[in-house]
Write a protein that holds these residues in place. Structure first.
Motif, PDB file in Angstrom:
ATOM      1  N   HIS A   1      29.315  28.322  41.277  1.00 33.39           N
ATOM      2  CA  HIS A   1      29.494  29.399  40.343  1.00 33.39           C
ATOM      3  C   HIS A   1      28.064  30.246  40.147  1.00 33.39           C
ATOM      4  O   HIS A   1      26.897  29.508  40.194  1.00 33.39           O
ATOM      5  CB  HIS A   1      29.597  29.231  38.864  1.00 33.39           C
ATOM      6  CG  HIS A   1      30.931  28.264  38.710  1.00 33.39           C
ATOM      7  ND1 HIS A   1      32.146  28.926  38.571  1.00 33.39           N
ATOM      8  CD2 HIS A   1      30.997  27.140  38.543  1.00 33.39           C
ATOM      9  CE1 HIS A   1      32.844  27.576  38.489  1.00 33.39           C
ATOM     10  NE2 HIS A   1      32.117  26.712  38.490  1.00 33.39           N
TER      11      HIS A   1
ATOM     12  N   ARG B   1      35.281  38.891  27.912  1.00 36.34           N
ATOM     13  CA  ARG B   1      36.021  39.469  29.192  1.00 36.34           C
ATOM     14  C   ARG B   1      36.907  38.022  29.723  1.00 36.34           C
ATOM     15  O   ARG B   1      36.513  37.045  29.553  1.00 36.34           O
ATOM     16  CB  ARG B   1      34.727  39.619  30.465  1.00 36.34           C
ATOM     17  CG  ARG B   1      34.038  40.779  30.473  1.00 36.34           C
ATOM     18  CD  ARG B   1      33.028  40.887  31.386  1.00 36.34           C
ATOM     19  NE  ARG B   1      32.597  42.156  31.646  1.00 36.34           N
ATOM     20  CZ  ARG B   1      31.953  42.923  30.573  1.00 36.34           C
ATOM     21  NH1 ARG B   1      31.592  42.488  29.465  1.00 36.34           N
ATOM     22  NH2 ARG B   1      31.537  44.105  31.172  1.00 36.34           N
TER      23      ARG B   1
ATOM     24  N   PHE C   1      38.222  36.678  33.348  1.00 36.00           N
ATOM     25  CA  PHE C   1      38.287  37.366  34.889  1.00 36.00           C
ATOM     26  C   PHE C   1      39.461  36.657  35.558  1.00 36.00           C
ATOM     27  O   PHE C   1      39.805  35.593  35.366  1.00 36.00           O
ATOM     28  CB  PHE C   1      37.001  36.831  35.393  1.00 36.00           C
ATOM     29  CG  PHE C   1      35.771  37.422  34.943  1.00 36.00           C
ATOM     30  CD1 PHE C   1      35.500  38.630  35.378  1.00 36.00           C
ATOM     31  CD2 PHE C   1      34.998  36.620  34.270  1.00 36.00           C
ATOM     32  CE1 PHE C   1      34.294  39.307  34.795  1.00 36.00           C
ATOM     33  CE2 PHE C   1      33.821  37.279  33.780  1.00 36.00           C
ATOM     34  CZ  PHE C   1      33.457  38.626  34.028  1.00 36.00           C
TER      35      PHE C   1
ATOM     36  N   ASN D   1      42.235  37.378  39.205  1.00 36.48           N
ATOM     37  CA  ASN D   1      42.396  37.943  40.592  1.00 36.48           C
ATOM     38  C   ASN D   1      43.058  39.265  40.500  1.00 36.48           C
ATOM     39  O   ASN D   1      43.897  39.663  39.595  1.00 36.48           O
ATOM     40  CB  ASN D   1      43.475  36.930  41.376  1.00 36.48           C
ATOM     41  CG  ASN D   1      43.488  37.658  42.714  1.00 36.48           C
ATOM     42  OD1 ASN D   1      44.221  38.502  43.166  1.00 36.48           O
ATOM     43  ND2 ASN D   1      42.509  37.180  43.730  1.00 36.48           N
TER      44      ASN D   1
ATOM     45  N   LYS E   1      45.632  40.773  37.545  1.00 38.31           N
ATOM     46  CA  LYS E   1      45.457  41.909  36.685  1.00 38.31           C
ATOM     47  C   LYS E   1      46.585  43.128  36.957  1.00 38.31           C
ATOM     48  O   LYS E   1      47.077  43.793  35.959  1.00 38.31           O
ATOM     49  CB  LYS E   1      44.104  42.632  37.195  1.00 38.31           C
ATOM     50  CG  LYS E   1      43.899  43.987  36.519  1.00 38.31           C
ATOM     51  CD  LYS E   1      43.501  43.963  34.904  1.00 38.31           C
ATOM     52  CE  LYS E   1      43.055  45.253  34.312  1.00 38.31           C
ATOM     53  NZ  LYS E   1      42.629  45.257  33.075  1.00 38.31           N
TER      54      LYS E   1
ATOM     55  N   ARG F   1      39.526  41.467  33.495  1.00 37.24           N
ATOM     56  CA  ARG F   1      38.840  42.033  34.669  1.00 37.24           C
ATOM     57  C   ARG F   1      39.031  41.574  35.928  1.00 37.24           C
ATOM     58  O   ARG F   1      39.186  40.117  36.242  1.00 37.24           O
ATOM     59  CB  ARG F   1      37.363  42.044  34.431  1.00 37.24           C
ATOM     60  CG  ARG F   1      36.741  42.275  33.078  1.00 37.24           C
ATOM     61  CD  ARG F   1      36.916  43.641  32.640  1.00 37.24           C
ATOM     62  NE  ARG F   1      36.314  44.512  33.213  1.00 37.24           N
ATOM     63  CZ  ARG F   1      36.404  46.007  33.141  1.00 37.24           C
ATOM     64  NH1 ARG F   1      37.065  46.306  32.336  1.00 37.24           N
ATOM     65  NH2 ARG F   1      35.557  46.643  33.800  1.00 37.24           N
TER      66      ARG F   1
ATOM     67  N   ILE G   1      38.622  40.430  39.936  1.00 42.11           N
ATOM     68  CA  ILE G   1      37.377  39.858  40.571  1.00 42.11           C
ATOM     69  C   ILE G   1      38.051  38.856  41.680  1.00 42.11           C
ATOM     70  O   ILE G   1      39.054  38.769  41.643  1.00 42.11           O
ATOM     71  CB  ILE G   1      36.559  39.012  39.441  1.00 42.11           C
ATOM     72  CG1 ILE G   1      34.992  38.737  40.419  1.00 42.11           C
ATOM     73  CG2 ILE G   1      37.214  37.718  39.019  1.00 42.11           C
ATOM     74  CD1 ILE G   1      34.269  39.803  40.348  1.00 42.11           C
ATOM     75  N   TYR G   2      36.961  38.766  42.591  1.00 36.83           N
ATOM     76  CA  TYR G   2      37.413  37.860  43.757  1.00 36.83           C
ATOM     77  C   TYR G   2      37.821  36.594  43.424  1.00 36.83           C
ATOM     78  O   TYR G   2      37.522  36.238  42.185  1.00 36.83           O
ATOM     79  CB  TYR G   2      36.309  37.619  44.584  1.00 36.83           C
ATOM     80  CG  TYR G   2      35.594  39.094  45.501  1.00 36.83           C
ATOM     81  CD1 TYR G   2      36.410  39.522  46.454  1.00 36.83           C
ATOM     82  CD2 TYR G   2      34.596  39.567  45.048  1.00 36.83           C
ATOM     83  CE1 TYR G   2      35.952  40.648  47.210  1.00 36.83           C
ATOM     84  CE2 TYR G   2      33.993  40.856  45.415  1.00 36.83           C
ATOM     85  CZ  TYR G   2      34.796  41.287  46.786  1.00 36.83           C
ATOM     86  OH  TYR G   2      34.387  42.322  47.146  1.00 36.83           O
TER      87      TYR G   2
ATOM     88  N   HIS H   1      39.818  33.633  41.530  1.00 37.92           N
ATOM     89  CA  HIS H   1      40.495  33.481  40.333  1.00 37.92           C
ATOM     90  C   HIS H   1      42.127  33.755  40.311  1.00 37.92           C
ATOM     91  O   HIS H   1      42.626  34.228  39.733  1.00 37.92           O
ATOM     92  CB  HIS H   1      39.993  34.468  39.352  1.00 37.92           C
ATOM     93  CG  HIS H   1      38.497  34.102  39.042  1.00 37.92           C
ATOM     94  ND1 HIS H   1      37.437  34.271  39.977  1.00 37.92           N
ATOM     95  CD2 HIS H   1      37.893  33.611  37.818  1.00 37.92           C
ATOM     96  CE1 HIS H   1      36.187  33.901  39.213  1.00 37.92           C
ATOM     97  NE2 HIS H   1      36.741  33.388  38.037  1.00 37.92           N
TER      98      HIS H   1
ATOM     99  N   TRP I   1      40.183  47.727  44.292  1.00 33.16           N
ATOM    100  CA  TRP I   1      40.564  46.438  44.892  1.00 33.16           C
ATOM    101  C   TRP I   1      41.576  46.389  45.966  1.00 33.16           C
ATOM    102  O   TRP I   1      41.700  45.547  46.735  1.00 33.16           O
ATOM    103  CB  TRP I   1      40.875  45.451  43.664  1.00 33.16           C
ATOM    104  CG  TRP I   1      39.588  45.203  42.688  1.00 33.16           C
ATOM    105  CD1 TRP I   1      39.425  45.609  41.791  1.00 33.16           C
ATOM    106  CD2 TRP I   1      38.829  44.063  43.373  1.00 33.16           C
ATOM    107  NE1 TRP I   1      38.241  45.128  41.290  1.00 33.16           N
ATOM    108  CE2 TRP I   1      37.650  44.012  42.128  1.00 33.16           C
ATOM    109  CE3 TRP I   1      38.428  43.151  44.083  1.00 33.16           C
ATOM    110  CZ2 TRP I   1      36.482  43.317  42.099  1.00 33.16           C
ATOM    111  CZ3 TRP I   1      37.292  42.327  44.110  1.00 33.16           C
ATOM    112  CH2 TRP I   1      36.310  42.562  42.979  1.00 33.16           C
TER     113      TRP I   1
ATOM    114  N   PRO J   1      36.760  46.573  49.408  1.00 33.63           N
ATOM    115  CA  PRO J   1      36.098  45.295  48.725  1.00 33.63           C
ATOM    116  C   PRO J   1      35.827  44.119  49.766  1.00 33.63           C
ATOM    117  O   PRO J   1      35.322  43.043  49.515  1.00 33.63           O
ATOM    118  CB  PRO J   1      36.886  44.815  47.680  1.00 33.63           C
ATOM    119  CG  PRO J   1      37.810  46.057  47.202  1.00 33.63           C
ATOM    120  CD  PRO J   1      37.771  46.849  48.564  1.00 33.63           C
TER     121      PRO J   1
END
Ligand code: ZN
Length: 355
Positions: free
Chosen positions: A130, A197, A199, A201, A205, A223, A225-226, A228, A264, A269
């Motif tokens: 991470h 938050r 997180f 994918n 979402k 949120r 994000i890549y 996840h 996204w 991205p």
């Protein structure tokens, strides 16, 4: 000085540091002068610093003092990948996970959480994985429900989490694995006021945007994000009393089911960065101790508990005597999440010996 000599000196320096720490002496900035990546220094600490619980710095650049570990097993959770020794966090994070795991079982029938990484004993950068998780306020939760049985140490190392994506398509949920319970679990996590938050994918979402009929403000905390797609990631706010903790900007108002999500699903991205002919890839730059907040040198070199047995563990949370019946509506799930009280007396749970 040859590379070998330098490496040997470095090893020697680390051994000295370990000695200084184990004897409880405080080396001020013994480690800051050399350029050792901070991830090697923090990754080598097996136990937390005994001090008031404090998160220093930012989620992706900081450290943690007074960390506590979540027990490997609780009534509604099992910690995975125990060899990584990343089940440490700020006591508020640990309490939140315990409470969340209980609420998930009681209110939405989720059989228990499988816990991924939280933080290292003293936080800080990690040798693998991470960018964040450095200040004890981030936690990964698998999207695979906990099995009925107690997993062995070996199973916790080897079992894989389940992706929610249909990998044969672009950013698409796999309908054979995704369930409404997954949606409820993620939204329950987002419902806690201290959670800033969650997180997931972008495909997850989007699925929530399309199907969630509950609190849309809580949805704004979720949120894209890549990655996840095997787990989701909970981030809580800076706890009161952590003066050196840098808060992240609040999420924008609204449910986030807007242009920021649509982006996204474009090429942007996922496009490979363009390289000029002959250009070398940039060398990875690792944070050293001097890149972190000053307090992190003290945290790194501070006194440890005498043994793991003397370290502090979670379970400040105690389930209410009467477990409420499963909620009948999503609104009830979200509403009830704020009401379960935190018990005052910590009750240690048995921890299985490592095999
Ligand atoms: Zn994470």
């Amino acid at each position: 000085m040859g590379l070998d000599t330098r490496a040997a000196l470095r090893r020697c320096g680390s051994a000295l540091l370990a000695l200084v720490t184990s004897t409880g002496l405080l080396a001020t900035d013994a480690a800051s002068a050399d350029g050792t990546p901070a991830k090697e220094l923090f990754g080598a600490r097996a136990l937390p610093t005994v001090a008031a619980p404090t998160s220093y710095g930012f989620y992706s650049k900081g450290c943690l003092s007074g960390g506590i570990a979540i027990p490997t097993d609780g009534p509604t959770w099992q910690a995975m990948r125990l060899s990584r020794n990343r089940r440490w966090g700020h006591p508020e994070m640990i309490a939140l996970i315990e409470r969340f795991s209980h609420d998930a079982a009681a209110k939405i029938g989720w059989p228990g959480l499988l816990l991924g990484d939280i933080s290292q004993p003293r936080g800080g950068p990690m040798l693998s994985g991470h960018a964040s998780h450095q200040i004890g306020l981030d936690a990964d939760i698998w999207l695979t429900p906990m099995p009925q049985k107690t997993l062995s140490y070996q199973e916790r190392e080897s079992i894989s989490a389940t992706s929610m994506l249909d990998k044969s398509k672009f950013l698409t949920i796999d309908r054979s694995v995704w369930t409404p319970s997954h949606a409820r679990l993620i939204m329950l996590a987002a419902s806690y006021p201290e959670v800033e938050r969650v997180f997931v994918n972008p495909a997850i979402k989007k699925k929530l945007c399309d199907t969630w009929r509950g609190d849309r403000a809580a949805l704004g905390k979720v949120r894209p994000i890549y990655g996840h797609d095997y787990h989701f990631h909970i981030r809580i706010k800076c706890p009161a009393g952590s003066q050196g903790c840098k808060d992240q900007a609040a999420v924008p108002a609204g449910d986030g089911c807007d242009k920021s999500l649509a982006w996204w699903f474009t090429d942007a991205p996922w496009a490979k960065p363009k390289k000029k002919p002959g250009e070398k890839p940039p060398k990875p730059k690792f944070a050293t101790l001097s890149d972190l907040p000053k307090a992190c040198t003290l945290v790194l070199n501070g006194p440890a508990p005498a043994s793991e047995q003397q370290a502090t563990f979670g379970t400040a949370y105690r389930a209410p005597a009467a477990i409420p019946a499963a909620a009948t509506s999503i609104e009830a799930v979200i509403g009830a999440a704020a009401e379960t009280p935190l018990a005052e007396i910590p009750v240690p749970l048995p921890r299985p010996a490592l095999q």
